[in-house]
Scaffold this motif. Structure first.
Motif, short mmCIF file in Angstrom:
data_model
loop_
_atom_site.label_atom_id
_atom_site.label_comp_id
_atom_site.label_asym_id
_atom_site.label_seq_id
_atom_site.Cartn_x
_atom_site.Cartn_y
_atom_site.Cartn_z
N ILE A 193 49.48 38.68 53.89
CA ILE A 193 48.27 39.31 54.00
C ILE A 193 47.90 41.09 53.04
N GLY A 194 46.51 40.46 52.60
CA GLY A 194 46.23 42.06 51.81
C GLY A 194 44.26 42.95 52.32
N ARG A 195 44.18 43.08 51.34
CA ARG A 195 42.97 44.79 51.33
C ARG A 195 42.54 44.34 50.23
N VAL A 196 41.16 44.35 50.65
CA VAL A 196 40.27 45.05 49.53
C VAL A 196 38.57 46.22 50.17
N SER A 197 38.18 47.33 49.34
CA SER A 197 37.46 47.70 49.81
C SER A 197 36.13 47.82 48.58
N THR A 198 35.58 47.13 48.81
CA THR A 198 33.89 47.05 47.56
C THR A 198 33.28 47.21 48.08
N ARG A 199 32.00 47.87 46.93
CA ARG A 199 31.01 47.63 47.43
C ARG A 199 30.06 46.04 48.23
N ASN A 200 29.30 46.98 48.66
CA ASN A 200 28.64 45.37 49.70
C ASN A 200 28.26 44.22 48.78
N ASP A 201 27.28 44.99 47.92
CA ASP A 201 26.55 43.87 46.82
C ASP A 201 27.39 43.52 46.04
N ARG A 202 28.95 43.92 46.17
CA ARG A 202 29.90 42.61 45.59
C ARG A 202 31.39 41.95 45.97
N ALA A 203 31.19 42.21 47.78
CA ALA A 203 31.81 41.67 47.89
C ALA A 203 32.38 40.56 48.28
N ALA A 204 31.37 39.60 47.84
CA ALA A 204 31.57 38.15 47.59
C ALA A 204 32.48 38.03 46.34
N GLU A 205 31.56 38.52 45.50
CA GLU A 205 32.16 38.66 44.02
C GLU A 205 33.42 38.71 44.38
N SER A 206 34.52 39.67 44.87
CA SER A 206 35.33 40.51 45.18
C SER A 206 36.50 39.59 45.49
N LEU A 207 36.16 38.87 46.92
CA LEU A 207 36.56 37.74 47.24
C LEU A 207 37.45 36.79 46.30
N ALA A 208 35.93 36.02 45.95
CA ALA A 208 36.22 34.35 44.86
C ALA A 208 36.77 35.11 43.34
N VAL A 209 37.03 36.69 43.51
CA VAL A 209 38.03 36.92 42.29
C VAL A 209 39.67 36.76 42.82
N ILE A 210 39.89 36.78 44.02
CA ILE A 210 41.14 37.30 44.64
C ILE A 210 41.73 35.80 45.34
N GLU A 211 40.02 35.09 45.65
CA GLU A 211 40.39 33.26 45.68
C GLU A 211 41.11 32.60 44.53
N GLY A 212 40.19 33.08 43.53
CA GLY A 212 40.31 32.96 41.85
C GLY A 212 41.78 32.92 41.76
N GLU A 213 42.33 33.71 42.25
CA GLU A 213 43.89 34.19 41.39
C GLU A 213 44.69 33.30 41.95
N ILE A 214 44.78 33.53 43.28
CA ILE A 214 45.46 32.71 44.47
C ILE A 214 45.65 31.44 43.57
N ALA A 215 44.57 30.55 43.98
CA ALA A 215 44.64 29.01 43.25
C ALA A 215 45.12 29.15 41.71
N ARG A 216 44.84 30.05 40.67
CA ARG A 216 45.36 29.65 39.39
C ARG A 216 47.01 30.05 39.77
N LEU A 217 47.41 30.79 40.28
CA LEU A 217 48.97 31.91 40.28
C LEU A 217 49.09 30.35 40.91
N ALA A 218 49.24 29.04 42.11
CA ALA A 218 49.81 28.53 42.35
C ALA A 218 49.33 27.29 41.78
N LYS A 219 48.80 27.29 40.93
CA LYS A 219 48.58 26.06 39.76
C LYS A 219 49.68 26.16 39.70
N GLU A 220 49.34 27.04 38.16
CA GLU A 220 50.54 27.63 36.94
C GLU A 220 50.98 28.49 36.97
N GLY A 221 51.24 28.86 38.00
CA GLY A 221 52.71 29.79 38.34
C GLY A 221 52.45 30.89 37.77
N PRO A 222 53.39 31.99 37.56
CA PRO A 222 53.59 33.32 36.72
C PRO A 222 54.47 33.36 35.00
#
Length: 447
Positions: free
Chosen positions: A326-355
Motif C-alpha cells: 500500500i502507498g499514499r501521496v498527497s498532491t495538488r489537484n492539478d498534479r494528481a494525475a502526474e504524481s500517479l503517473a510517476v509512481i506507476e512509472g517507477e514501479i514499472a521501471r523497478l519491475a523491469k530493471e531491478g535495483p
C-alpha cells in the motif's frame, strides 16, 4: 500520570549485537503453573515492567451489523471491572501511575501494561480484572460510543481517511477487511453491552494468546502472575471463520469528491504474507521503492525532482488472511494525475530493471543499522517480542534478523519484484483531481 519509560541502551545493544555470545539467553521462555506461556526479557537495572499481549480476533470477529464491536470493546475494558466502576478503576490506575491500554486491529485484540516495579501486584491485579470481569456499565458504554461516533464523523470529512476507507472497501468487497475497524455510525449505534460481553467471551481466550514482558521481574515471579491474569480465560475461543483474500478492483481509479486544494491518493496491490519465503527480499524491495526514507525512488522522483508532494511512501502490510503493498501521496489537484503517473512509472521501471547494486547496498545498510531503534525502551522491546510471536518467527529472530537482511542478493530482490510489481494498482483519490481518468482496460477484478 502515565509511566514514561527510560532508554535501555545497554539492553538494546545486548539484544541486537551478534557479537554478544550470551544474547541467546536474554529472552526467556516462561511457562506458568497453569500452562500460560510468555517471553521475558529481564532488566533489573530499570525499575519498570512492560507487558504486551494479543489474541487473534480484532474487527474480523465483528458481526456485519455490529461492525466496530472489537474497537468498542478495546475502549471499554479499562472502564470498570469486577467490583470497581469506571471512576474507581481509573482512580486506582492513576494513584499508582499505571498505564493500561487496549486496542483492536483487523486481526487482533491487544493490551499493554506499563508500571513501576514497586506497583507490580496492583498493576497485574487491575489487568486481571479488566480481561476477566469487564463491566460494560451503561454510562461508560454510552460515553465511549459517543467518542467513537465523533471519530467516525471527523473521518467522514478527512481526505486521508476517506481515501483509505474507500480503498479498503473496493479492495475487499464483501470481506471483513473491507469494513472500517471503527465501524460505521449505524453499526456502532446498534452495539449493546450484550454484544460486547459476547465478543469478549468468544475472542479473549488462551488458545491464541501471546505475551511479552520486559523489565524488573524474574521468571519465578512472573509465572504465577500470568495465571492470575490469564489463567481464568477460556481455553479456546469461538471465533468466526475468516477467508483468505486478495485485493480486488486492480486497475480501478476511484474518485471521492472533496472540495479541498490537494488530492490524497491511496494506491495498493497484492503483497506477501509474513511467512512467505520472499518476504525479506520484498521488504528490501519496498524500502528501495517507497520505504519512507529520503533514498526511496518515490521520494526522489516525486518530491525531489518534481516537487509534486511533501511525502510519498509505500509499505508491506502482511495480514493474517491477505498480503498487501500500500502507498499514499498527497498532491495538488492539478498534479494528481502526474504524481500517479510517476509512481506507476517507477514501479514499472523497478519491475523491469531491478535495483542497482548501490540501491541494494544502501537499503540493506539502513535496514540493518536502524533495527536497534526498535529496542530503545522497554515498551518497544515488549512490542517487538510480541510481534515476533504473532508472526511465528522464532525466539531467536532478533539475533537472526540482520543476517537475513544482509544475505539478500540482487537476484532475490529481482525475484520479489517479478512477483509483486507486475500488476495494476487499485487507486482511490479524495479531492478534486484533474485528469485522473480510468486507465484503458481498468476496472477489472484482480486476484
Amino acid at each position: 500520570m502515565p509511566v514514561t519509560l527510560m532508554p535501555l541502551t545497554a539492553m538494546t545493544l545486548a539484544l541486537v549485537s551478534e557479537a554478544d555470545a550470551e544474547t541467546a539467553t536474554r529472552i526467556e521462555r516462561v511457562v506458568s503453573p497453569g500452562g500460560i506461556k510468555a517471553w521475558l526479557v529481564r532488566e533489573p537495572a530499570v525499575p519498570l515492567i512492560a507487558l504486551e499481549f494479543a489474541v487473534t480476533g480484532g474487527s474480523t470477529q465483528d458481526a456485519p451489523s455490529k461492525a466496530g464491536t472489537a474497537n468498542l470493546v478495546s475502549g471499554l475494558l479499562d472502564e470498570g471491572a469486577g467490583d470497581l466502576d469506571s471512576a474507581a478503576f481509573q482512580d486506582r490506575l492513576d494513584a499508582k501511575a499505571i498505564e493500561l491500554r487496549f486496542s483492536a486491529s483487523r486481526d487482533h485484540l491487544s493490551g499493554s501494561l506499563k508500571t513501576l516495579a514497586e506497583n507490580r501486584d496492583e498493576a497485574f491485579g487491575l489487568l486481571a480484572l479488566a480481561v476477566n470481569a469487564p463491566r460494560f456499565d451503561a454510562e461508560p458504554v454510552e460515553r465511549v460510543r459517543q467518542q467513537v461516533l465523533a471519530i467516525i464523523r471527523r473521518k467522514s470529512t478527512n481526505p486521508n481517511a476517506m481515501s483509505s476507507e474507500a480503498w479498503w472497501a473496493a479492495a475487499f468487497p464483501g470481506h471483513v477487511y473491507g469494513r472500517p475497524v471503527e465501524g460505521t455510525a449505524e453499526t456502532v449505534t446498534a452495539i449493546g453491552p450484550e454484544d460486547l460481553r459476547a465478543f469478549v467471551g468468544r475472542v479473549l481466550a488462551r488458545d491464541t494468546l501471546k505475551i511479552a514482558v520486559v523489565g524488573d521481574i524474574d521468571a519465578a515471579t512472573l509465572a504465577p502472575l500470568l495465571d492470575k491474569v490469564f489463567g481464568r480465560l477460556p481455553a479456546t475461543g469461538q471465533r468466526l471463520d475468516v477467508a483468505d483474500a486478495a485485493p480486488q478492483g486492480l486497475g480501478q481509479r476511484l474518485v471521492i469528491d472533496v472540495d479541498v486544494p490537494q488530492t490524497v491518493l491511496t494506491f495498493g496491490w497484492p503483497g506477501l504474507k509474513r511467512d512467505d519465503p520472499d518476504f525479506v527480499p520484498a521488504y528490501v524491495l519496498n524500502h528501495i521503492l517507497g520505504g519512507g526514507t529520503f533514498s526511496s525512488r518515490f521520494y526522489r522522483e516525486v518530491r525531489e525532482k518534481r516537487g509534486l508532494a511533501y511525502s510519498v511512501y509505500s509499505y508491506l502490510m502482511p495480514l493474517d488472511h491477505a498480503g498487501l503493498m500500500i502507498g499514499r501521496v498527497s498532491t495538488r489537484n492539478d498534479r494528481a494525475a502526474e504524481s500517479l503517473a510517476v509512481i506507476e512509472g517507477e514501479i514499472a521501471r523497478l519491475a523491469k530493471e531491478g535495483p542497482s547494486a548501490e540501491e541494494l547496498d544502501k537499503a540493506k545498510k539502513y535496514l540493518i543499522g536502524s533495527y536497534a531503534l526498535r529496542f530503545d525502551t522497554s515498551g518497544k522491546i515488549a512490542g517487538q517480542l510480541l510481534q515476533i510471536q504473532l508472526d511465528d518467527l522464532g525466539i531467536d529472530y532478533i539475533h537472526r534478523r540482520n543476517g537475513l537482511m544482509a544475505a539478500v542478493t540482487i537476484e532475490d530482490v529481482r525475484r520479489a519484484a517479478a512477483r509483486l510489481l507486475h500488476g495494476k494498482l487499485l487507486v482511490s483519490a479524495a479531492g478534486r483531481p484533474v485528469g485522473l481518468a480510468q486507465p484503458a482496460g481498468g476496472g477489472g477484478q484482480g486476484g
